[in-house]
Design an enzyme around this catalytic site. Structure first.
Site, short mmCIF file in Angstrom:
data_model
loop_
_atom_site.label_atom_id
_atom_site.label_comp_id
_atom_site.label_asym_id
_atom_site.label_seq_id
_atom_site.Cartn_x
_atom_site.Cartn_y
_atom_site.Cartn_z
N LYS A 22 0.84 -1.22 0.00
CA LYS A 22 0.00 0.00 0.00
C LYS A 22 0.86 1.25 0.00
O LYS A 22 0.66 2.17 -0.78
CB LYS A 22 -0.92 0.03 1.23
N ASN A 23 1.85 1.28 0.88
CA ASN A 23 2.63 2.51 1.07
C ASN A 23 3.65 2.76 -0.03
O ASN A 23 4.34 3.77 -0.03
CB ASN A 23 3.30 2.50 2.45
N ARG A 93 -4.89 10.73 4.37
CA ARG A 93 -3.93 11.83 4.39
C ARG A 93 -2.91 11.72 3.27
O ARG A 93 -2.36 12.73 2.81
CB ARG A 93 -3.12 11.89 5.68
N CYS A 117 -5.52 13.10 13.09
CA CYS A 117 -5.56 11.67 12.75
C CYS A 117 -5.54 10.90 14.07
O CYS A 117 -5.01 11.38 15.07
CB CYS A 117 -4.33 11.32 11.92
N ARG A 122 0.20 14.78 13.10
CA ARG A 122 0.69 14.55 11.72
C ARG A 122 0.62 15.82 10.86
O ARG A 122 -0.05 15.84 9.82
CB ARG A 122 -0.06 13.40 11.06
N PRO A 123 1.33 16.87 11.24
CA PRO A 123 1.33 18.09 10.41
C PRO A 123 2.04 17.83 9.08
O PRO A 123 2.68 16.80 8.90
CB PRO A 123 2.15 19.06 11.27
N ILE A 124 1.93 18.76 8.12
CA ILE A 124 2.65 18.64 6.84
C ILE A 124 3.60 19.82 6.65
O ILE A 124 3.95 20.19 5.52
CB ILE A 124 1.68 18.50 5.65
N ASP A 125 4.02 20.43 7.76
CA ASP A 125 4.89 21.63 7.68
C ASP A 125 6.17 21.34 6.91
O ASP A 125 6.64 22.19 6.13
CB ASP A 125 5.23 22.11 9.11
N GLN A 126 6.73 20.16 7.06
CA GLN A 126 7.98 19.85 6.37
C GLN A 126 7.77 19.72 4.86
O GLN A 126 8.64 20.07 4.06
CB GLN A 126 8.58 18.55 6.94
N ASP A 305 4.80 0.87 12.03
CA ASP A 305 3.62 0.18 11.49
C ASP A 305 3.54 -1.28 11.92
O ASP A 305 2.57 -1.96 11.59
CB ASP A 305 3.60 0.28 9.96
N ILE A 327 7.63 7.52 16.99
CA ILE A 327 7.27 8.21 15.74
C ILE A 327 5.95 8.98 15.87
O ILE A 327 5.86 10.14 15.52
CB ILE A 327 7.18 7.20 14.58
N ARG A 397 -8.32 -0.83 4.68
CA ARG A 397 -7.47 0.21 4.09
C ARG A 397 -6.09 -0.33 3.75
O ARG A 397 -5.41 0.20 2.88
CB ARG A 397 -7.32 1.38 5.07
C1 EPZ Z 1 4.02 7.13 6.25
O1 EPZ Z 1 3.17 8.15 6.78
C2 EPZ Z 1 3.15 5.87 6.19
N1 EPZ Z 1 2.00 6.13 5.35
C3 EPZ Z 1 2.69 5.51 7.60
O2 EPZ Z 1 1.98 4.26 7.53
C4 EPZ Z 1 3.90 5.29 8.48
O3 EPZ Z 1 3.48 5.05 9.80
C5 EPZ Z 1 4.79 6.55 8.46
O4 EPZ Z 1 5.14 6.88 7.11
C6 EPZ Z 1 6.08 6.34 9.24
O5 EPZ Z 1 6.78 5.25 8.78
C7 EPZ Z 1 2.15 6.01 4.01
O6 EPZ Z 1 3.20 5.72 3.48
C8 EPZ Z 1 0.93 6.26 3.17
P1 EPZ Z 1 5.81 10.67 8.29
P2 EPZ Z 1 3.63 9.69 6.75
O7 EPZ Z 1 5.63 11.93 7.53
O8 EPZ Z 1 4.42 9.95 5.54
C9 EPZ Z 1 6.05 14.02 11.70
C10 EPZ Z 1 0.21 2.75 7.83
O9 EPZ Z 1 -0.12 2.18 8.89
N2 EPZ Z 1 5.93 15.02 10.62
O10 EPZ Z 1 7.06 9.89 8.06
O11 EPZ Z 1 2.43 10.51 7.00
C11 EPZ Z 1 4.77 13.20 11.88
O12 EPZ Z 1 3.83 13.88 12.68
C12 EPZ Z 1 0.58 4.25 7.86
O13 EPZ Z 1 0.29 2.18 6.73
C13 EPZ Z 1 6.03 16.37 10.91
O14 EPZ Z 1 6.22 16.76 12.07
O15 EPZ Z 1 4.56 9.73 8.06
C14 EPZ Z 1 5.29 11.93 12.52
O16 EPZ Z 1 5.41 12.12 13.89
C15 EPZ Z 1 0.24 4.90 9.16
N3 EPZ Z 1 5.91 17.26 9.89
C16 EPZ Z 1 6.66 11.77 11.88
O17 EPZ Z 1 7.03 13.05 11.35
C17 EPZ Z 1 5.72 16.89 8.58
O18 EPZ Z 1 5.62 17.73 7.69
C18 EPZ Z 1 6.72 10.73 10.76
O19 EPZ Z 1 5.67 11.00 9.86
C19 EPZ Z 1 5.62 15.51 8.31
C20 EPZ Z 1 5.72 14.59 9.33
#
Ligand code: EPZ
Length: 421
Positions: A22-23, A93, A117, A122-126, A305, A327, A397
């Site tokens: 999926k990912n 998301r 969520c 889970r912000p998207i600031d980065q 995960d 995480i 999902r």
């Molecule tokens: C991906 O989510 C996966 N989803 C998640 O799997 C997985 O848990 C996660 O990576 C970590 O491995 C998909 O690939 C679709 P992140 P993603 O951005 O990209 C923080 C599942 O069960 N962060 O790596 O959304 C965030 O809050 C799902 O299949 C910021 O602070 O995860 C988190 O604490 C759940 N600012 C950490 O980073 C940002 O702009 C990691 O999040 C982005 C993230």
């Protein structure tokens, strides 16, 4: 709404084929927006999230056909609004991963902010800061982010936190930017490496995927490709735990062993046997499991995960285990449901202290998020009597017909459609 009913206590024996990830599929579906050509994806898992992404692409003007083999024709994108609407983003998301490709190819897009969520803020600031570094003008209004840029230009950017989605969004944008981009502190997950592989097949010039820094020489045009999605390491990990806790002997065909080292190490520490065979990975469960301590980390550390699934294994072990989630700040939603089934788990902040072996007895439980629901299925496999899991749409999902595939190896598990909430 569907529910799943399990009668526990069966030793699992046989084979399960691991399907596409999926990912990996979701960001690769977004990558199809980077070309006017046609993208053909094979071994695509039949999951509700993949359907949602196809719906989003169709709304942007793509023609999307097929399912196991998905054909995405993006020639028609750009005629209509380049928008990812709230209705879709709130259900998934990962929809925000269209930002980079749309901005890079069309110079503009409007994407709903994802909102909260179950597992964390889970912000998207980065994501936004990375795109801004490449020259995007960003405006937040009415719950949406609007991005504009005539042509993105290469730049250096260092992520404050390791983010899978942020890395994927910015690397896709940089692929069509003018000049070279250097990204530091990037995610090294196999799904990020797979996306880089796909983009390079499309004609991009990405170096360093799988390490903590990437260099991306922008190109003017990318072309369509035909690509098979890699097997799902988290799905494989989930079935590995099922075999280990049920004293089973299961061969996981196509399991991506190279992406599972951290999971295999912990299962072996707990006493399970993991044997690499020509067709996949065989997992044999021991008579008694040993306790384990786990700290979730970004890849190649222990995957978050797999945290909920491994918590169930820890509850079956003889002794105390400690599990630390680093995480996501709210990823213990499965704990109260596992306690309802009979587990002994105490949570203090991001640390869970688990005492085993639990004497699980079946009851009705509620799924709260994707991996939490997988942990409830696993607990149901070892519980005495009947376990009923509600809100299994969470499960759908990320797992394709999990009940059929577990039944294949001897589990007493069934799905009932249209059950009460
Ligand atoms: C991906 O989510 C996966 N989803 C998640 O799997 C997985 O848990 C996660 O990576 C970590 O491995 C998909 O690939 C679709 P992140 P993603 O951005 O990209 C923080 C599942 O069960 N962060 O790596 O959304 C965030 O809050 C799902 O299949 C910021 O602070 O995860 C988190 O604490 C759940 N600012 C950490 O980073 C940002 O702009 C990691 O999040 C982005 C993230």
């Amino acid at each position: 709404m569907d529910k799943i009913v399990i009668h526990g206590g069966q030793r699992l024996r046989g084979e399960i084929r691991i399907l596409g990830a999926k990912n990996a599929a979701l960001p690769i579906q977004c990558a199809a927006l980077l070309t006017a050509g046609t993208t053909t994806l094979r071994h695509v898992p039949r999951l509700s999230d993949v359907k949602t992404m196809s719906e989003l692409l169709a709304g942007l003007g793509c023609v999307v056909t097929g399912d196991r083999t998905l054909v995405i024709d993006a020639a028609g994108v750009g005629a209509g609004p380049l928008e990812a609407p709230y209705e879709l983003v709130k259900t998934m998301r990962a929809s925000v991963t269209v930002m980079g490709p749309l901005l890079a190819r069309y110079g503009r897009c409007r994407v709903s902010l994802p909102g909260g969520c179950a597992i964390g803020a889970r912000p998207i600031d980065q994501h936004l800061r990375g795109l801004e570094a490449l020259g995007a003008k960003i405006k937040l209004a009415h719950g949406y982010v609007e991005l504009k840029a005539k042509r993105l230009r290469g730049a250096s950017f260092t992520f404050d936190v390791i983010t899978v989605g942020g890395t994927q969004n910015v690397m896709m944008a940089a692929a069509l930017a003018k000049g070279t981009t250097r990204l530091e502190n990037v995610a090294r997950e196999p799904e990020v490496q797979e996306l880089a592989l796909v983009l390079n097949k499309m004609g991009a010039k990405i170096h360093g995927a799988g390490t903590s820094a990437m260099e991306i020489e922008g190109v003017d045009v990318l072309h369509g490709i035909d690509h098979a999605i890699l097997p799902d390491r988290i799905e494989a990990g989930t079935f590995m735990v099922a075999a280990a806790i049920c004293g089973g002997d299961v061969l996981l065909e196509h399991a991506p062993v190279d992406h599972l080292h951290a999971v295999i190490a912990k299962l072996e520490e707990a006493g399970a046997r993991c044997i690499v065979e020509p067709r996949g990975l065989r997992v044999q469960g021991p008579e008694a499991l040993r306790p384990i301590d786990i700290v979730t980390r970004a890849h190649p550390g222990f995957p978050t995960d797999m945290q909920a699934q491994m918590m169930v294994l820890a509850t079956c072990a003889h002794g105390q285990s400690i599990l630390t989630e680093t995480i996501f700040e709210n990823r213990f939603m499965h704990v109260p449901e596992l306690v309802r089934l009979g587990a002994d788990i105490h949570v203090n902040g991001n640390v869970a202290i688990i005492k085993g072996p639990a004497k699980y007895s079946g009851t009705t439980v509620m799924a709260t998020d994707l991996r939490a629901s997988a942990s409830l299925v696993l607990a149901g496999l070892v519980a005495e009597g009947k376990t009923e899991i509600r809100r299994v749409y969470h499960l759908d999902r990320g797992y394709e017909t999990i009940e059929k595939r577990l039944r294949q190896v001897g589990a007493k598990i069934r799905r009932f459609h249209g059950a009460p909430n």
